[in-house]
Structures are given as C-alpha cells and as structure tokens.
Design a protein around this motif. Sequence first.
Motif, PDB file in Angstrom:
ATOM      1  N   THR A   2       0.869  -1.167   0.000  1.00  0.00           N
ATOM      2  CA  THR A   2       0.000   0.000   0.000  1.00  0.00           C
ATOM      3  C   THR A   2       0.904   1.214   0.000  1.00  0.00           C
ATOM      4  O   THR A   2       1.874   1.265   0.742  1.00  0.00           O
ATOM      5  CB  THR A   2      -0.875   0.018   1.269  1.00  0.00           C
ATOM      6  N   GLU A   3       0.618   2.154  -0.847  1.00  0.00           N
ATOM      7  CA  GLU A   3       1.465   3.346  -0.862  1.00  0.00           C
ATOM      8  C   GLU A   3       0.677   4.573  -0.471  1.00  0.00           C
ATOM      9  O   GLU A   3      -0.537   4.638  -0.622  1.00  0.00           O
ATOM     10  CB  GLU A   3       2.169   3.538  -2.199  1.00  0.00           C
ATOM     11  N   GLU A   4       1.412   5.513   0.071  1.00  0.00           N
ATOM     12  CA  GLU A   4       0.864   6.801   0.475  1.00  0.00           C
ATOM     13  C   GLU A   4       1.778   7.861  -0.142  1.00  0.00           C
ATOM     14  O   GLU A   4       2.990   7.708  -0.147  1.00  0.00           O
ATOM     15  CB  GLU A   4       0.916   6.872   2.002  1.00  0.00           C
ATOM     16  N   ILE A  18       6.306  12.050  -3.421  1.00  0.00           N
ATOM     17  CA  ILE A  18       6.779  10.696  -3.707  1.00  0.00           C
ATOM     18  C   ILE A  18       5.885   9.675  -3.001  1.00  0.00           C
ATOM     19  O   ILE A  18       5.267   9.993  -1.988  1.00  0.00           O
ATOM     20  CB  ILE A  18       8.242  10.488  -3.265  1.00  0.00           C
ATOM     21  N   PRO A  19       5.837   8.440  -3.518  1.00  0.00           N
ATOM     22  CA  PRO A  19       5.094   7.391  -2.815  1.00  0.00           C
ATOM     23  C   PRO A  19       5.987   6.738  -1.766  1.00  0.00           C
ATOM     24  O   PRO A  19       7.189   6.535  -1.990  1.00  0.00           O
ATOM     25  CB  PRO A  19       4.744   6.405  -3.930  1.00  0.00           C
ATOM     26  N   VAL A  20       5.419   6.426  -0.597  1.00  0.00           N
ATOM     27  CA  VAL A  20       6.122   5.711   0.456  1.00  0.00           C
ATOM     28  C   VAL A  20       5.223   4.593   0.981  1.00  0.00           C
ATOM     29  O   VAL A  20       4.015   4.606   0.772  1.00  0.00           O
ATOM     30  CB  VAL A  20       6.538   6.645   1.618  1.00  0.00           C
ATOM     31  N   ASP A  21       5.830   3.638   1.664  1.00  0.00           N
ATOM     32  CA  ASP A  21       5.092   2.536   2.273  1.00  0.00           C
ATOM     33  C   ASP A  21       4.792   2.912   3.723  1.00  0.00           C
ATOM     34  O   ASP A  21       5.708   2.960   4.546  1.00  0.00           O
ATOM     35  CB  ASP A  21       5.929   1.256   2.219  1.00  0.00           C
ATOM     36  N   PRO A  22       3.546   3.206   4.082  1.00  0.00           N
ATOM     37  CA  PRO A  22       3.232   3.624   5.445  1.00  0.00           C
ATOM     38  C   PRO A  22       3.458   2.519   6.482  1.00  0.00           C
ATOM     39  O   PRO A  22       3.547   2.803   7.667  1.00  0.00           O
ATOM     40  CB  PRO A  22       1.761   4.033   5.375  1.00  0.00           C
ATOM     41  N   ASP A  24       6.182   0.649   6.608  1.00  0.00           N
ATOM     42  CA  ASP A  24       7.620   0.473   6.822  1.00  0.00           C
ATOM     43  C   ASP A  24       7.948   0.821   8.275  1.00  0.00           C
ATOM     44  O   ASP A  24       7.673   1.930   8.720  1.00  0.00           O
ATOM     45  CB  ASP A  24       8.400   1.375   5.870  1.00  0.00           C
ATOM     46  N   PRO A  25       8.553  -0.108   9.028  1.00  0.00           N
ATOM     47  CA  PRO A  25       8.854   0.163  10.441  1.00  0.00           C
ATOM     48  C   PRO A  25       9.945   1.218  10.642  1.00  0.00           C
ATOM     49  O   PRO A  25      10.025   1.821  11.698  1.00  0.00           O
ATOM     50  CB  PRO A  25       9.306  -1.187  10.975  1.00  0.00           C
ATOM     51  N   GLN A  26      10.797   1.435   9.644  1.00  0.00           N
ATOM     52  CA  GLN A  26      11.829   2.466   9.711  1.00  0.00           C
ATOM     53  C   GLN A  26      11.737   3.318   8.456  1.00  0.00           C
ATOM     54  O   GLN A  26      12.543   3.184   7.541  1.00  0.00           O
ATOM     55  CB  GLN A  26      13.210   1.839   9.831  1.00  0.00           C
ATOM     56  N   PRO A  27      10.730   4.205   8.411  1.00  0.00           N
ATOM     57  CA  PRO A  27      10.531   4.993   7.195  1.00  0.00           C
ATOM     58  C   PRO A  27      11.661   5.975   6.938  1.00  0.00           C
ATOM     59  O   PRO A  27      12.287   6.487   7.863  1.00  0.00           O
ATOM     60  CB  PRO A  27       9.224   5.718   7.455  1.00  0.00           C
TER      61      PRO A  27
END
Length: 60
Positions: A2-4, A18-22, A24-27
């Motif tokens: 899932t991207e945000e 940019i898209p990121v993975d919400p 991710d434990p270490q964003p």
Amino acid sequence: MTEEWVTLHGGPLDGEEIPVDPADPQPGVAMVADGCAIPGGRSWYEPDETGRWRWTGDTP
C-alpha cells in the motif's frame, strides 16, 4: 504494498511528492538529487514527530 504519497520539505527536493510505504517500520528515503551536497550522492528524507517528511541531510 500500500502506498501513500507524501510531500518532501526542505533540502534539494523541497516540494516533490513521492510514494512511500506507510507500513515500513523504519521509514525514510534516500533520493538522488541534483542539489545534493555530495556529488553522486543522495538526499535523505524521513518523517518528523508530526509526520511531515523533512530533509535530514545528504549521504554518499
């Protein structure tokens, strides 16, 4: 995944989205940037305590 989409603040990529993975434990992301202080390096962005993605410096 899932991207945000987030907006980057500060540094050479200020205002970029940019898209990121919400999940991710270490964003954080290291993005190639023309304005990077290190030739051929990357600019590092990560969320602050409010969730705003801020530039924290450059890395080789």
